[in-house]
Motif scaffolding. Structure first.
Motif, PDB file in Angstrom:
ATOM      1  N   ASP A   1      -4.330   4.526  -7.090  1.00  0.00           N
ATOM      2  CA  ASP A   1      -5.268   3.561  -7.680  1.00  0.00           C
ATOM      3  C   ASP A   1      -6.319   3.192  -6.654  1.00  0.00           C
ATOM      4  OD1 ASP A   1      -4.003   1.868  -5.887  1.00  0.00           O
ATOM      5  OD2 ASP A   1      -2.792   0.870  -7.399  1.00  0.00           O
ATOM      6  N   LYS A   2      -7.299   2.416  -7.068  1.00  0.00           N
ATOM      7  CA  LYS A   2      -8.364   2.004  -6.156  1.00  0.00           C
ATOM      8  C   LYS A   2      -7.991   0.675  -5.501  1.00  0.00           C
ATOM      9  CE  LYS A   2     -12.148   4.179  -8.729  1.00  0.00           C
ATOM     10  NZ  LYS A   2     -13.424   3.923  -9.448  1.00  0.00           N
ATOM     11  N   PRO A   3      -8.312   0.510  -4.221  1.00  0.00           N
ATOM     12  CA  PRO A   3      -8.003  -0.756  -3.555  1.00  0.00           C
ATOM     13  C   PRO A   3      -8.973  -1.849  -3.965  1.00  0.00           C
ATOM     14  CG  PRO A   3      -9.235   0.647  -2.065  1.00  0.00           C
ATOM     15  CD  PRO A   3      -8.970   1.468  -3.303  1.00  0.00           C
ATOM     16  N   SER A   4      -8.505  -3.084  -3.892  1.00  0.00           N
ATOM     17  CA  SER A   4      -9.417  -4.210  -4.080  1.00  0.00           C
ATOM     18  C   SER A   4     -10.303  -4.295  -2.842  1.00  0.00           C
ATOM     19  CB  SER A   4      -8.633  -5.509  -4.235  1.00  0.00           C
ATOM     20  OG  SER A   4      -7.966  -5.829  -3.011  1.00  0.00           O
ATOM     21  N   GLU A   5     -11.290  -5.146  -2.873  1.00  0.00           N
ATOM     22  CA  GLU A   5     -12.187  -5.297  -1.725  1.00  0.00           C
ATOM     23  C   GLU A   5     -11.403  -5.736  -0.487  1.00  0.00           C
ATOM     24  OE1 GLU A   5     -16.172  -7.896  -0.489  1.00  0.00           O
ATOM     25  OE2 GLU A   5     -15.697  -7.549  -2.602  1.00  0.00           O
ATOM     26  N   ALA A   6     -10.474  -6.661  -0.677  1.00  0.00           N
ATOM     27  CA  ALA A   6      -9.667  -7.146   0.450  1.00  0.00           C
ATOM     28  C   ALA A   6      -8.736  -6.049   0.959  1.00  0.00           C
ATOM     29  CB  ALA A   6      -8.859  -8.376   0.040  1.00  0.00           C
ATOM     30  N   GLU A   7      -8.098  -5.327   0.054  1.00  0.00           N
ATOM     31  CA  GLU A   7      -7.208  -4.235   0.450  1.00  0.00           C
ATOM     32  C   GLU A   7      -7.979  -3.154   1.190  1.00  0.00           C
ATOM     33  OE1 GLU A   7      -3.928  -4.486  -3.196  1.00  0.00           O
ATOM     34  OE2 GLU A   7      -5.769  -3.298  -3.424  1.00  0.00           O
ATOM     35  N   SER A   8      -9.170  -2.857   0.726  1.00  0.00           N
ATOM     36  CA  SER A   8     -10.009  -1.858   1.370  1.00  0.00           C
ATOM     37  C   SER A   8     -10.331  -2.246   2.810  1.00  0.00           C
ATOM     38  CB  SER A   8     -11.313  -1.686   0.574  1.00  0.00           C
ATOM     39  OG  SER A   8     -12.221  -0.852   1.267  1.00  0.00           O
ATOM     40  N   GLU A   9     -10.715  -3.505   3.010  1.00  0.00           N
ATOM     41  CA  GLU A   9     -11.054  -3.972   4.353  1.00  0.00           C
ATOM     42  C   GLU A   9      -9.852  -3.892   5.287  1.00  0.00           C
ATOM     43  OE1 GLU A   9     -12.774  -7.997   6.611  1.00  0.00           O
ATOM     44  OE2 GLU A   9     -12.926  -7.801   4.427  1.00  0.00           O
ATOM     45  N   LEU A  10      -8.698  -4.292   4.802  1.00  0.00           N
ATOM     46  CA  LEU A  10      -7.495  -4.281   5.630  1.00  0.00           C
ATOM     47  C   LEU A  10      -7.048  -2.850   5.932  1.00  0.00           C
ATOM     48  CD1 LEU A  10      -5.300  -5.865   7.060  1.00  0.00           C
ATOM     49  CD2 LEU A  10      -4.058  -5.999   4.896  1.00  0.00           C
ATOM     50  N   PHE A  11      -7.094  -1.975   4.944  1.00  0.00           N
ATOM     51  CA  PHE A  11      -6.672  -0.592   5.140  1.00  0.00           C
ATOM     52  C   PHE A  11      -7.583   0.115   6.133  1.00  0.00           C
ATOM     53  CE2 PHE A  11      -6.097   3.873   3.351  1.00  0.00           C
ATOM     54  CZ  PHE A  11      -4.847   4.048   3.918  1.00  0.00           C
ATOM     55  N   ASN A  12      -8.855  -0.180   6.078  1.00  0.00           N
ATOM     56  CA  ASN A  12      -9.793   0.396   7.032  1.00  0.00           C
ATOM     57  C   ASN A  12      -9.452  -0.044   8.454  1.00  0.00           C
ATOM     58  OD1 ASN A  12     -12.492   1.883   7.384  1.00  0.00           O
ATOM     59  ND2 ASN A  12     -12.874  -0.043   8.456  1.00  0.00           N
ATOM     60  N   THR A  13      -9.091  -1.313   8.606  1.00  0.00           N
ATOM     61  CA  THR A  13      -8.698  -1.834   9.916  1.00  0.00           C
ATOM     62  C   THR A  13      -7.442  -1.129  10.417  1.00  0.00           C
ATOM     63  OG1 THR A  13      -9.659  -4.010   9.471  1.00  0.00           O
ATOM     64  CG2 THR A  13      -7.956  -3.903  11.166  1.00  0.00           C
ATOM     65  N   ILE A  14      -6.478  -0.905   9.529  1.00  0.00           N
ATOM     66  CA  ILE A  14      -5.233  -0.235   9.900  1.00  0.00           C
ATOM     67  C   ILE A  14      -5.501   1.192  10.377  1.00  0.00           C
ATOM     68  CG2 ILE A  14      -3.135   0.773   8.901  1.00  0.00           C
ATOM     69  CD1 ILE A  14      -2.896  -1.814   7.229  1.00  0.00           C
ATOM     70  N   LEU A  15      -6.302   1.929   9.642  1.00  0.00           N
ATOM     71  CA  LEU A  15      -6.605   3.302  10.037  1.00  0.00           C
ATOM     72  C   LEU A  15      -7.330   3.337  11.385  1.00  0.00           C
ATOM     73  CD1 LEU A  15      -7.762   4.840   6.632  1.00  0.00           C
ATOM     74  CD2 LEU A  15      -5.571   5.187   7.785  1.00  0.00           C
ATOM     75  N   SER A  16      -8.275   2.448  11.555  1.00  0.00           N
ATOM     76  CA  SER A  16      -9.041   2.426  12.807  1.00  0.00           C
ATOM     77  C   SER A  16      -8.178   2.011  13.991  1.00  0.00           C
ATOM     78  CB  SER A  16     -10.231   1.473  12.680  1.00  0.00           C
ATOM     79  OG  SER A  16     -11.146   1.938  11.704  1.00  0.00           O
ATOM     80  N   SER A  17      -7.159   1.186  13.747  1.00  0.00           N
ATOM     81  CA  SER A  17      -6.314   0.703  14.841  1.00  0.00           C
ATOM     82  C   SER A  17      -5.530   1.830  15.509  1.00  0.00           C
ATOM     83  CB  SER A  17      -5.320  -0.345  14.315  1.00  0.00           C
ATOM     84  OG  SER A  17      -4.291   0.261  13.540  1.00  0.00           O
ATOM     85  N   SER A  18      -5.301   2.901  14.777  1.00  0.00           N
ATOM     86  CA  SER A  18      -4.467   3.993  15.294  1.00  0.00           C
ATOM     87  C   SER A  18      -5.260   5.263  15.570  1.00  0.00           C
ATOM     88  CB  SER A  18      -3.340   4.302  14.293  1.00  0.00           C
ATOM     89  OG  SER A  18      -2.532   3.176  14.078  1.00  0.00           O
ATOM     90  N   ILE A  19      -6.583   5.175  15.581  1.00  0.00           N
ATOM     91  CA  ILE A  19      -7.404   6.376  15.693  1.00  0.00           C
ATOM     92  C   ILE A  19      -7.264   7.061  17.046  1.00  0.00           C
ATOM     93  CG2 ILE A  19      -9.533   5.251  16.524  1.00  0.00           C
ATOM     94  CD1 ILE A  19     -11.023   7.084  14.466  1.00  0.00           C
ATOM     95  N   ASP A  20      -6.989   6.278  18.094  1.00  0.00           N
ATOM     96  CA  ASP A  20      -6.755   6.866  19.416  1.00  0.00           C
ATOM     97  C   ASP A  20      -6.184   5.792  20.324  1.00  0.00           C
ATOM     98  OD1 ASP A  20      -6.994   9.400  20.821  1.00  0.00           O
ATOM     99  OD2 ASP A  20      -8.284   8.328  22.221  1.00  0.00           O
ATOM    100  N   HIS A  21      -5.438   6.219  21.344  1.00  0.00           N
ATOM    101  CA  HIS A  21      -4.850   5.242  22.260  1.00  0.00           C
ATOM    102  C   HIS A  21      -4.652   5.865  23.636  1.00  0.00           C
ATOM    103  CE1 HIS A  21      -1.776   1.881  23.177  1.00  0.00           C
ATOM    104  NE2 HIS A  21      -2.990   1.344  23.084  1.00  0.00           N
TER     105      HIS A  21
END
Length: 233
Positions: A41-61
């Protein structure tokens, strides 16, 4: 001949992703398209913002973790991009990237925080989602994710359960930081994601970092040889 059937996507002029025309998916933010593909399904605006943050948090370390070292080492042996990135992904396991799946599983179980901690302590196993080799006081990535989840009104029972696990473990043994895996697991569980997608989420997030490191390694001399010490008889 195998007759493959799927509800995920189709190809051709009328291609769809989860029932959404591919042409429309192409107008979506990449994180939203990933959400649609994996969750259906499609994320809500809030879910989209949070999911983007989650993906970016693990992009490299950094360069010292197993997946990055593996990817760059494979590349130094004279391999292609896909082989080297695959080498990095194959190094992901319980101690690196794999904890999200196990942590989501225990958070989605019926066991209480105290029951979970007792079970892990009795078995002598590490509890997924707490502790980190670099961060002692706090994992800034976890702090950011939890803060945003609360700000967006998406932090629920699983976030609270993760906090309770950390608190109970501190009381029974030693204080440990909640790491980024714990924060991601708690938030994604509150968003009702299947725990079996836990490692997949990390693979998707970390792959751009591996691509970047492999690309950089292409400009280094081939065949990196690390020093080693023979300690046998």
């Amino acid at each position: 001949m195998t007759d493959w059937k799927t509800s995920i996507s189709s190809s051709g002029e009328d291609a769809v992703i989860r029932g959404e025309a591919l042409q429309n998916v192409m107008d979506m933010d990449f994180a939203d398209a990933i959400w649609l593909l994996l969750k259906g399904d499609k994320p809500s605006e809030a879910e989209s913002e949070l999911f983007n943050t989650i993906l970016s948090s693990s992009i490299d370390h950094g360069v010292g973790n197993p997946s990055t070292v593996s990817a760059r080492t494979v590349q130094s042996g004279g391999n292609e991009m896909n082989t080297s990135v695959a080498g990095g992904i194959l190094s992901l396991g319980d101690a690196h990237g794999g904890a999200i799946e196990e942590c989501m599983k225990i958070l989605q179980s019926e066991e209480t925080a105290e029951e979970l901690v007792d079970r892990y302590l009795e078995a002598g196993d590490n509890i997924p989602g707490i502790g980190h080799k670099v961060y002692d006081d706090k994992d800034p990535r976890a702090e950011k994710i939890l803060s945003k989840a609360e700000e967006l009104g998406l932090a629920g029972e699983k976030v609270q359960k993760m906090k309770e696990i950390r608190e109970v473990f501190a009381e029974k043994k030693v204080p440990l930081v909640m790491n980024v895996d714990g924060a991601i697991s708690a938030v994604m569980s509150d968003l009702e994601w299947d725990h079996r997608l836990g490692k997949g989420i990390f693979i998707i997030a970390r792959t751009p970092g591996l691509v970047a490191h492999v690309h950089e390694e292409m400009d280094e001399p081939d065949f990196r040889r690390e020093d080693g010490e023979y300690v046998g008889e």
